[in-house]
Design a protein around this motif. Structure first.
Motif, PDB file in Angstrom:
ATOM      1  N   LEU A  30      12.640 -48.933  93.928  1.00 56.41           N
ATOM      2  CA  LEU A  30      13.448 -49.885  93.169  1.00 56.41           C
ATOM      3  C   LEU A  30      14.568 -50.468  94.023  1.00 56.41           C
ATOM      4  CD1 LEU A  30      13.589 -48.020  89.732  1.00 56.41           C
ATOM      5  CD2 LEU A  30      12.199 -50.014  90.355  1.00 56.41           C
ATOM      6  N   ILE A  31      15.156 -49.625  94.888  1.00 56.24           N
ATOM      7  CA  ILE A  31      16.208 -50.120  95.779  1.00 56.24           C
ATOM      8  C   ILE A  31      15.637 -51.195  96.709  1.00 56.24           C
ATOM      9  CG2 ILE A  31      17.702 -49.504  97.730  1.00 56.24           C
ATOM     10  CD1 ILE A  31      18.174 -46.811  96.372  1.00 56.24           C
ATOM     11  N   ILE A  32      14.438 -50.942  97.203  1.00 60.87           N
ATOM     12  CA  ILE A  32      13.820 -51.911  98.120  1.00 60.87           C
ATOM     13  C   ILE A  32      13.460 -53.200  97.377  1.00 60.87           C
ATOM     14  CG2 ILE A  32      11.740 -52.312  99.504  1.00 60.87           C
ATOM     15  CD1 ILE A  32      12.103 -49.343 100.356  1.00 60.87           C
ATOM     16  N   LEU A  33      13.046 -53.024  96.130  1.00 58.18           N
ATOM     17  CA  LEU A  33      12.754 -54.204  95.305  1.00 58.18           C
ATOM     18  C   LEU A  33      14.001 -55.089  95.193  1.00 58.18           C
ATOM     19  CD1 LEU A  33      10.436 -55.288  93.422  1.00 58.18           C
ATOM     20  CD2 LEU A  33      11.653 -54.188  91.554  1.00 58.18           C
ATOM     21  N   LEU A  34      15.140 -54.436  94.967  1.00 55.90           N
ATOM     22  CA  LEU A  34      16.402 -55.180  94.863  1.00 55.90           C
ATOM     23  C   LEU A  34      16.780 -55.794  96.214  1.00 55.90           C
ATOM     24  CD1 LEU A  34      18.564 -52.843  92.592  1.00 55.90           C
ATOM     25  CD2 LEU A  34      17.518 -55.040  92.001  1.00 55.90           C
ATOM     26  N   THR A  35      16.594 -55.000  97.270  1.00 53.94           N
ATOM     27  CA  THR A  35      16.910 -55.494  98.612  1.00 53.94           C
ATOM     28  C   THR A  35      16.086 -56.750  98.919  1.00 53.94           C
ATOM     29  OG1 THR A  35      17.123 -53.169  99.226  1.00 53.94           O
ATOM     30  CG2 THR A  35      17.200 -54.754 101.015  1.00 53.94           C
ATOM     31  N   ALA A  36      14.809 -56.702  98.549  1.00 50.26           N
ATOM     32  CA  ALA A  36      13.896 -57.807  98.839  1.00 50.26           C
ATOM     33  C   ALA A  36      14.395 -59.111  98.222  1.00 50.26           C
ATOM     34  CB  ALA A  36      12.496 -57.476  98.315  1.00 50.26           C
ATOM     35  N   ARG A  37      15.036 -58.945  97.064  1.00 50.17           N
ATOM     36  CA  ARG A  37      15.539 -60.111  96.339  1.00 50.17           C
ATOM     37  C   ARG A  37      16.537 -60.916  97.167  1.00 50.17           C
ATOM     38  NH1 ARG A  37      14.417 -63.522  93.556  1.00 50.17           N
ATOM     39  NH2 ARG A  37      14.983 -63.805  91.376  1.00 50.17           N
ATOM     40  N   PHE A  38      17.217 -60.232  98.108  1.00 47.04           N
ATOM     41  CA  PHE A  38      18.177 -60.923  98.964  1.00 47.04           C
ATOM     42  C   PHE A  38      17.478 -61.817  99.975  1.00 47.04           C
ATOM     43  CE2 PHE A  38      20.760 -57.220  97.698  1.00 47.04           C
ATOM     44  CZ  PHE A  38      21.867 -57.890  97.212  1.00 47.04           C
ATOM     45  N   PHE A  39      16.235 -61.503 100.278  1.00 47.88           N
ATOM     46  CA  PHE A  39      15.549 -62.225 101.349  1.00 47.88           C
ATOM     47  C   PHE A  39      14.531 -63.235 100.825  1.00 47.88           C
ATOM     48  CE2 PHE A  39      16.833 -58.117 103.065  1.00 47.88           C
ATOM     49  CZ  PHE A  39      17.532 -58.513 104.190  1.00 47.88           C
ATOM     50  N   VAL A  40      13.858 -62.867  99.756  1.00 50.15           N
ATOM     51  CA  VAL A  40      12.825 -63.773  99.241  1.00 50.15           C
ATOM     52  C   VAL A  40      12.940 -63.909  97.733  1.00 50.15           C
ATOM     53  CG1 VAL A  40      11.093 -63.501 101.053  1.00 50.15           C
ATOM     54  CG2 VAL A  40      11.212 -61.840  99.195  1.00 50.15           C
ATOM     55  N   ASP A  41      12.342 -64.955  97.239  1.00 49.87           N
ATOM     56  CA  ASP A  41      12.357 -65.245  95.820  1.00 49.87           C
ATOM     57  C   ASP A  41      11.008 -64.815  95.236  1.00 49.87           C
ATOM     58  OD1 ASP A  41      13.716 -66.171  93.661  1.00 49.87           O
ATOM     59  OD2 ASP A  41      12.719 -68.143  93.727  1.00 49.87           O
ATOM     60  N   PHE A  42      11.018 -63.963  94.233  1.00 49.50           N
ATOM     61  CA  PHE A  42       9.753 -63.582  93.605  1.00 49.50           C
ATOM     62  C   PHE A  42       9.985 -63.259  92.140  1.00 49.50           C
ATOM     63  CE2 PHE A  42      11.633 -59.746  95.361  1.00 49.50           C
ATOM     64  CZ  PHE A  42      11.581 -58.875  94.295  1.00 49.50           C
ATOM     65  N   SER A  43       8.896 -63.200  91.403  1.00 47.90           N
ATOM     66  CA  SER A  43       9.005 -62.841  89.993  1.00 47.90           C
ATOM     67  C   SER A  43       8.034 -61.692  89.727  1.00 47.90           C
ATOM     68  CB  SER A  43       8.620 -64.042  89.128  1.00 47.90           C
ATOM     69  OG  SER A  43       7.294 -64.420  89.451  1.00 47.90           O
ATOM     70  N   ILE A  44       8.263 -60.990  88.630  1.00 43.00           N
ATOM     71  CA  ILE A  44       7.355 -59.899  88.275  1.00 43.00           C
ATOM     72  C   ILE A  44       6.706 -60.248  86.939  1.00 43.00           C
ATOM     73  CG2 ILE A  44       7.157 -57.433  87.803  1.00 43.00           C
ATOM     74  CD1 ILE A  44       9.773 -57.103  89.457  1.00 43.00           C
ATOM     75  N   GLU A  45       5.393 -60.478  86.972  1.00 41.24           N
ATOM     76  CA  GLU A  45       4.691 -60.932  85.774  1.00 41.24           C
ATOM     77  C   GLU A  45       4.513 -59.828  84.741  1.00 41.24           C
ATOM     78  OE1 GLU A  45       0.809 -63.208  85.813  1.00 41.24           O
ATOM     79  OE2 GLU A  45       1.989 -64.308  87.329  1.00 41.24           O
TER      80      GLU A  45
END
Lengths: 308, 253
Positions: free
Chosen positions: B119-134
């Motif tokens: 979950l931490i990495i999921l949040l970290t990723a948000r800083f670098f790329v834009d994505f959504s979770i269907e």
């Protein structure tokens, strides 16, 4: 007295083929201090490890408080605390954490007041927030005892508790063990320090090559196997033992100034009187006399040596 | 059930995480961030979108899986190997606890930590790329199931290992390559036909595919098959652990 541990015909052979225990039959009485003596590799630790659940039993059975250690292991193990021989303790933890962990592991709810008292009794209270790696060997040993007592067991096993422990700590430890016994805890210990078993134990078991050679009350054991010696310091050196005294099987010291008479402690003392009277008649004068009893150590070495 | 014992082991294991905060949390976060910077932002900006998803976003599920797999395996294996190594296992063995309680404590803690890291990495990723979770619930389900399965797997390795080297070798030599080749950074359909077939023997393909489906609704293999594969792997691990405790293999003589 009621038995608290009942070992029935217990045998254990390790996968290597080494037979560590052979038909061990043993009963531990409630509230006693029982010392298990034996040379290295005799099976002391294997016996303790089986009762505590660390090693699988081979054949035979063990009952703790009437509970089978395999079928009713939960209830049986709750009653037991174990202080292992090795200083095995998670060194990155604090004293308080590791003692709390032990209590939880044995299924008891947290009880800070009890743990506080326990640590105070073991002179560990001021170290409660220290990491275990910062403690000395003796302190680590105390931590292991605290861990074993954290769940308030009725039976405490101490596997070589004083190995590598200094005199002061050893004395503290024996005091604590006596206190525990007074509070009703049954204590089973193994030790190499025979004089301590002699000092502490109510009963003694001697184990050799996986067999329990003997179990007895300490006092009757010492009486049964103990020999006494009468030492006579002579005024004049005696060149040889007078033939008239041959029946006593006396020994003469190397400097010919001491006569030694070895006799059975249980035998009636009349022979000493006759010996002294005869010595008097032969004109052998002595300046001093004393007697000495054989210690448990002599008995132990006698037992182990007999088989060797 | 000895709940106090489960709690004691669980908290002990999590305390180990806090003690080694840098190693257990900061370092996976840092290395994943580097992946995002290099593959997501730098190289990714020159890549064409896969299945209509930007490359940066495409690798998010795979990178989370990479961390969750290696972390749950190495944590659970280390957790049970340490007491064996230091000798403190005597206490676990002499305690009034069953195999199930021991597993719940160790595997539960390793899985919790892996999920948290994911979950931490999921949040970290948000800083670098834009994505959504269907399908957020499915995303969580895949995350949790994978973390538990590989914590069980790690537990087995920890019990069987005889040295620190053996402990490291599986996460390093098996999990990491399988994850890289399991479609973390590409879609299976980008491979030549023969390799598409061979790669189906890699169990990690199913994990990543299912996990990516929960994000973007596209998958290399059927989602049901992904789920079945995770459950099968979990069942296998449970079976092996049952056998270990039943026979006492490498734990108790």
């Amino acid at each position: 007295m009621q038995s608290v541990i009942q070992v029935n015909q217990l045998s254990k052979t390790y996968p290597s083929g080494f037979q560590a225990l052979q038909n061990v039959q043993l009963e531990i009485r409630r509230g006693e201090i029982f010392a298990l003596l034996g040379p290295n590799g005799a099976g002391k630790t294997t016996l303790i490890s089986i009762i505590c659940g660390i090693v699988n039993p081979g054949t035979g059975s063990v009952l703790v408080d009437g509970l089978d250690i395999v079928k009713q292991y939960r209830q049986a193990r709750q009653r037991i605390g174990l202080v292992p021989q090795e200083l095995s303790v998670s060194i990155f933890e604090t004293v308080w954490d590791t003692v709390s962990f032990s209590r939880g592991l044995f299924g008891k709810p947290a009880d800070p007041a009890y743990l506080q008292q326990l640590l105070k009794d073991l002179s560990l209270w001021d170290k409660k927030d220290s990491k275990i790696m910062a403690l000395s060997g003796g302190m680590k040993r105390r931590v292991l005892i605290a861990k074993a007592l954290a769940h308030q067991p009725q039976i405490l096993f101490l596997d070589e508790p004083t190995a590598g422990v200094d005199v002061e700590l050893r004395r503290d430890m024996w005091q604590m063990i006596r206190r525990l016994r007074d509070s009703g805890v049954t204590i089973i210990l193994t030790t190499h320090y025979i004089e301590e078993a002699e000092d502490m134990a109510d009963r003694i078991g001697v184990i050799r090559a996986g067999k329990l050679v003997l179990v007895d009350d300490k006092s009757s054991l010492m009486q049964k196997l103990g020999k006494k010696q009468l030492l006579l310091q002579l005024v004049e050196p005696l060149p040889e033992i007078p033939p008239a005294l041959a029946a006593y099987q006396l020994q003469l010291s190397a400097d010919n100034r001491q006569l030694i008479y070895t006799y059975d402690a249980q035998q009636e003392q009349a022979t000493i009187t006759t010996l002294l009277r005869q010595l008097n008649g032969l004109g052998v004068e002595f300046s001093d006399l004393n007697t000495q009893e054989s210690s448990l150590e002599d008995i132990f070495i006698g037992l182990i040596g007999d088989a060797a | 059930m000895n709940f106090y014992a489960i709690k004691a082991i669980y908290l002990f294991e999590l305390a180990r995480t806090w003690r080694t905060l840098m190693q257990s949390i900061a370092s996976p976060v840092l290395s994943t961030s580097l992946y995002f910077i290099v593959f997501g932002s730098a190289i990714g900006s020159r890549m064409v979108a896969i299945d209509g998803i930007s490359y940066g976003a495409f690798i998010v599920p795979g990178l989370i899986m990479l961390t969750v797999l290696t972390e749950s395996t190495s944590n659970a294996s280390f957790g049970i190997y340490m007491p064996k190594f230091s000798g403190t296992i005597y206490e676990i063995l002499s305690a009034p606890i069953s195999a199930i309680e021991i597993i719940l404590g160790y595997v539960g803690a390793a899985a919790s930590k892996a999920i948290l890291l994911g979950l931490i990495i999921l949040l970290t990723a948000r800083f670098f790329v834009d994505f959504s979770i269907e399908h957020p619930l499915w995303m969580l389900a895949f995350l949790v199931l994978t973390a538990i399965s590989f914590s069980l797997f790690g537990f087995i390795i920890g019990v069987l290992a005889n040295s620190f080297e053996q402990l490291q070798i599986v996460p390093l030599m098996v999990i990491t390559p399988l994850t890289f080749l399991g479609g973390s950074f590409y879609s299976i359909s980008m491979l030549p036909p023969l390799w598409q077939q061979i790669t189906l023997f890699n169990p990690v393909v199913y994990l990543i595919s299912g996990f990516r489906w929960s994000f973007y609704g596209v998958a290399d293999v059927n989602v049901g098959l992904s789920l079945a594969m995770i459950l099968l792997f979990m069942a296998l691990c449970i079976g092996v652990i049952c056998w270990i405790f039943h026979t006492g293999y490498k734990v108790k003589v």
